[in-house]
Design a protein around this motif. Structure first.
Motif, PDB file in Angstrom:
ATOM      1  N   LEU A   1      15.608 -18.509  -9.860  1.00 52.14           N
ATOM      2  CA  LEU A   1      14.151 -18.690  -8.399  1.00 52.14           C
ATOM      3  C   LEU A   1      15.071 -18.764  -7.154  1.00 52.14           C
ATOM      4  CD1 LEU A   1      13.896 -22.990 -10.083  1.00 52.14           C
ATOM      5  CD2 LEU A   1      12.200 -20.801  -9.703  1.00 52.14           C
ATOM      6  N   TRP A   2      16.306 -18.674  -7.346  1.00 51.08           N
ATOM      7  CA  TRP A   2      17.015 -17.771  -5.846  1.00 51.08           C
ATOM      8  C   TRP A   2      16.030 -16.387  -5.303  1.00 51.08           C
ATOM      9  CZ3 TRP A   2      18.415 -20.953  -2.314  1.00 51.08           C
ATOM     10  CH2 TRP A   2      19.560 -22.660  -2.667  1.00 51.08           C
ATOM     11  N   TRP A   3      16.285 -15.475  -6.521  1.00 47.48           N
ATOM     12  CA  TRP A   3      16.231 -13.902  -6.082  1.00 47.48           C
ATOM     13  C   TRP A   3      14.152 -13.995  -5.909  1.00 47.48           C
ATOM     14  CZ3 TRP A   3      18.734 -10.392  -4.947  1.00 47.48           C
ATOM     15  CH2 TRP A   3      20.231 -10.792  -5.919  1.00 47.48           C
ATOM     16  N   SER A   4      14.152 -15.222  -6.520  1.00 42.40           N
ATOM     17  CA  SER A   4      11.887 -15.226  -6.423  1.00 42.40           C
ATOM     18  C   SER A   4      12.046 -15.792  -4.860  1.00 42.40           C
ATOM     19  CB  SER A   4      11.042 -16.400  -7.440  1.00 42.40           C
ATOM     20  OG  SER A   4      11.593 -15.952  -8.661  1.00 42.40           O
ATOM     21  N   ALA A   5      12.680 -16.914  -4.626  1.00 46.60           N
ATOM     22  CA  ALA A   5      12.689 -17.702  -2.849  1.00 46.60           C
ATOM     23  C   ALA A   5      13.434 -16.238  -2.372  1.00 46.60           C
ATOM     24  CB  ALA A   5      13.310 -18.415  -3.084  1.00 46.60           C
ATOM     25  N   LEU A   6      14.003 -15.531  -2.433  1.00 47.34           N
ATOM     26  CA  LEU A   6      14.840 -14.444  -1.491  1.00 47.34           C
ATOM     27  C   LEU A   6      13.650 -13.313  -0.872  1.00 47.34           C
ATOM     28  CD1 LEU A   6      16.906 -12.839   0.453  1.00 47.34           C
ATOM     29  CD2 LEU A   6      17.737 -12.340  -2.052  1.00 47.34           C
ATOM     30  N   LEU A   7      12.763 -13.096  -2.974  1.00 48.12           N
ATOM     31  CA  LEU A   7      11.810 -11.997  -2.459  1.00 48.12           C
ATOM     32  C   LEU A   7      10.599 -12.587  -2.221  1.00 48.12           C
ATOM     33  CD1 LEU A   7      10.459  -9.327  -3.493  1.00 48.12           C
ATOM     34  CD2 LEU A   7       9.579 -10.324  -5.517  1.00 48.12           C
ATOM     35  N   ALA A   8      10.357 -13.917  -1.810  1.00 44.32           N
ATOM     36  CA  ALA A   8       8.533 -14.459  -1.460  1.00 44.32           C
ATOM     37  C   ALA A   8       9.133 -14.734   0.080  1.00 44.32           C
ATOM     38  CB  ALA A   8       8.839 -15.361  -1.358  1.00 44.32           C
ATOM     39  N   ALA A   9      10.658 -14.490   0.811  1.00 43.11           N
ATOM     40  CA  ALA A   9      10.882 -15.032   2.148  1.00 43.11           C
ATOM     41  C   ALA A   9      10.891 -13.704   3.051  1.00 43.11           C
ATOM     42  CB  ALA A   9      12.221 -15.944   1.982  1.00 43.11           C
ATOM     43  N   SER A  10      11.281 -12.536   2.303  1.00 39.63           N
ATOM     44  CA  SER A  10      11.775 -11.192   2.636  1.00 39.63           C
ATOM     45  C   SER A  10       9.943 -10.482   2.729  1.00 39.63           C
ATOM     46  CB  SER A  10      11.779  -9.814   1.585  1.00 39.63           C
ATOM     47  OG  SER A  10      13.480 -10.709   1.488  1.00 39.63           O
ATOM     48  N   LEU A  11       9.338 -11.172   1.846  1.00 43.64           N
ATOM     49  CA  LEU A  11       7.883 -10.726   1.832  1.00 43.64           C
ATOM     50  C   LEU A  11       6.998 -11.362   2.829  1.00 43.64           C
ATOM     51  CD1 LEU A  11       6.484 -10.742  -1.487  1.00 43.64           C
ATOM     52  CD2 LEU A  11       5.670  -8.610  -0.387  1.00 43.64           C
ATOM     53  N   LEU A  12       7.540 -12.379   3.438  1.00 41.06           N
ATOM     54  CA  LEU A  12       6.750 -12.732   4.437  1.00 41.06           C
ATOM     55  C   LEU A  12       6.942 -12.163   6.001  1.00 41.06           C
ATOM     56  CD1 LEU A  12       6.439 -17.184   3.588  1.00 41.06           C
ATOM     57  CD2 LEU A  12       4.946 -15.322   4.218  1.00 41.06           C
ATOM     58  N   ILE A  13       8.786 -12.385   5.841  1.00 40.05           N
ATOM     59  CA  ILE A  13       8.680 -11.477   6.915  1.00 40.05           C
ATOM     60  C   ILE A  13       8.068 -10.165   7.465  1.00 40.05           C
ATOM     61  CG2 ILE A  13      11.103 -10.650   8.219  1.00 40.05           C
ATOM     62  CD1 ILE A  13      12.895 -13.125   6.603  1.00 40.05           C
ATOM     63  N   LEU A  14       8.525  -9.624   6.126  1.00 39.68           N
ATOM     64  CA  LEU A  14       7.398  -7.968   6.440  1.00 39.68           C
ATOM     65  C   LEU A  14       6.719  -7.775   6.637  1.00 39.68           C
ATOM     66  CD1 LEU A  14       8.191  -5.183   5.055  1.00 39.68           C
ATOM     67  CD2 LEU A  14       6.957  -5.439   3.351  1.00 39.68           C
ATOM     68  N   PHE A  15       5.988  -8.070   6.056  1.00 32.92           N
ATOM     69  CA  PHE A  15       4.091  -8.727   6.711  1.00 32.92           C
ATOM     70  C   PHE A  15       3.853  -9.471   8.050  1.00 32.92           C
ATOM     71  CE2 PHE A  15       3.502  -7.597   2.313  1.00 32.92           C
ATOM     72  CZ  PHE A  15       1.735  -7.083   2.775  1.00 32.92           C
ATOM     73  N   GLY A  16       4.733 -10.160   8.487  1.00 30.48           N
ATOM     74  CA  GLY A  16       5.171 -10.969  10.024  1.00 30.48           C
ATOM     75  C   GLY A  16       5.521  -9.627  10.860  1.00 30.48           C
ATOM     76  N   LEU A  17       5.950  -8.499  10.666  1.00 29.62           N
ATOM     77  CA  LEU A  17       7.399  -7.610  11.538  1.00 29.62           C
ATOM     78  C   LEU A  17       5.941  -6.314  11.195  1.00 29.62           C
ATOM     79  CD1 LEU A  17      10.613  -7.734  10.963  1.00 29.62           C
ATOM     80  CD2 LEU A  17       8.907  -8.786  12.635  1.00 29.62           C
ATOM     81  N   TRP A  18       5.420  -6.737  10.256  1.00 30.04           N
ATOM     82  CA  TRP A  18       4.373  -4.197   9.479  1.00 30.04           C
ATOM     83  C   TRP A  18       3.711  -4.649   9.877  1.00 30.04           C
ATOM     84  CZ3 TRP A  18       7.037  -0.467   6.066  1.00 30.04           C
ATOM     85  CH2 TRP A  18       7.682   0.427   6.518  1.00 30.04           C
ATOM     86  N   GLY A  19       2.279  -6.216   9.469  1.00 31.02           N
ATOM     87  CA  GLY A  19       1.924  -6.292   8.697  1.00 31.02           C
ATOM     88  C   GLY A  19       0.306  -5.521   8.813  1.00 31.02           C
TER      89      GLY A  19
END
Length: 280
Positions: free
Chosen positions: A136-154
């Motif tokens: 679950l922690w790894w899932s949360a880390l990947l979800a947060a990373s995706l949100l940041i990635l799409f926010g910056l590089w969308g």
């Protein structure tokens, strides 16, 4: 419904399953939108099945199967990107070879593993009720990373997803975007493989964006809608499984397919209605 909510508050495994549904819905919705827009559904299927080779290798060598799946998935994704970029091998041919190689390697490693492999079925067909807290922690880390990635590089991701050729003429980092997104797909495969398994995982990446694209046109709205649909499908599958004892992964996929059929019917009806109004 009341019993379901009551039991979630009492049992940790149901809380983990619900949390995993929410987090993996975010991961699959965002990643799947890129996969569908980029027309990489077959490629994601190749990476998914290649991960089975890593699972088999991990079982044979005695370490965490998810780590083996991650190593195989990332190596497969980056290797495919390299082969496709050089143009030495056709994309569909390379994916087909990778697909077969991963499954064959996994079967051979598992056959060579002494004794019984207890978690094999959960990797093939999913077992959301066995999700652990570290995952679950790894899932949360990947979800947060995706949100940041799409926010910056969308914007770059959107342009590359819809027209990589035009993006190259505009001096956008197409190779970098492709490499990063393929690595993200590989990580998403590993994170979500325990939900529905290798055999059904591609559906989580493809059906939610297709449902969302039936009612939205902008990439950002399609992505947000895909997240909502993925979460709804996974939570509904968990609810159905609670009451019927059916496998939650397969139940989620059936719910997603029903949602897709409903969306297509509504879109067809709306299009016909517009045509009739235009003629009138």
């Amino acid at each position: 419904m009341t019993d379901f909510i009551s039991d979630i508050s009492r049992f940790a495994f149901l809380q983990n399953a619900l949390t995993a549904s929410l987090l993996c819905g975010i991961v699959c919705g965002i990643t799947g939108s890129y996969i569908v827009a980029r027309r990489l559904v077959f490629l994601s299927g190749g990476i998914t099945h290649a991960s089975f080779g890593g699972i088999g290798m991990a079982c044979y060598l005695g370490f965490d199967p998810l780590l083996g799946a991650l190593l195989f998935s990332v190596a497969s994704a980056l290797g495919l990107e390299r082969f496709i970029a050089t143009g030495k091998v056709r994309e569909d041919s390379a994916i087909g070879v990778l697909w077969a190689l991963g499954m064959a390697a996994g079967i051979i490693f598992i056959f060579l593993t002494p004794g019984y492999t207890p978690n094999l079925m959960s990797f093939l067909f999913g077992s959301i009720l066995t999700i652990t807290t570290p995952l679950l922690w790894w899932s949360a880390l990947l979800a947060a990373s995706l949100l940041i990635l799409f926010g910056l590089w969308g914007r770059n991701i959107m342009y590359v997803a819809f027209d990589a050729g035009f993006s190259e003429t505009q001096k956008m980092p197409v190779r970098a975007v492709n490499a990063v997104m393929l690595a993200v797909v590989a990580a998403a495969v590993v994170i979500t493989i325990r939900l529905v398994g290798v055999m059904l995982l591609v559906s989580l990446f493809t059906i939610p964006p297709l449902v969302s694209a039936s009612v939205a046109r902008r990439f950002s709205r399609i992505t947000a809608g895909a997240v909502a649909v993925a979460v709804a499908g996974l939570v509904s599958g968990l609810f159905i499984s609670y009451h019927t004892q059916l496998p939650p992964g397969a139940s989620s996929v059936i719910v997603l397919i029903v949602l897709y059929l409903i969306a297509r019917l509504l879109k067809t009806a709306y299009t016909k209605r517009r045509l009739l109004r235009a003629k009138a």
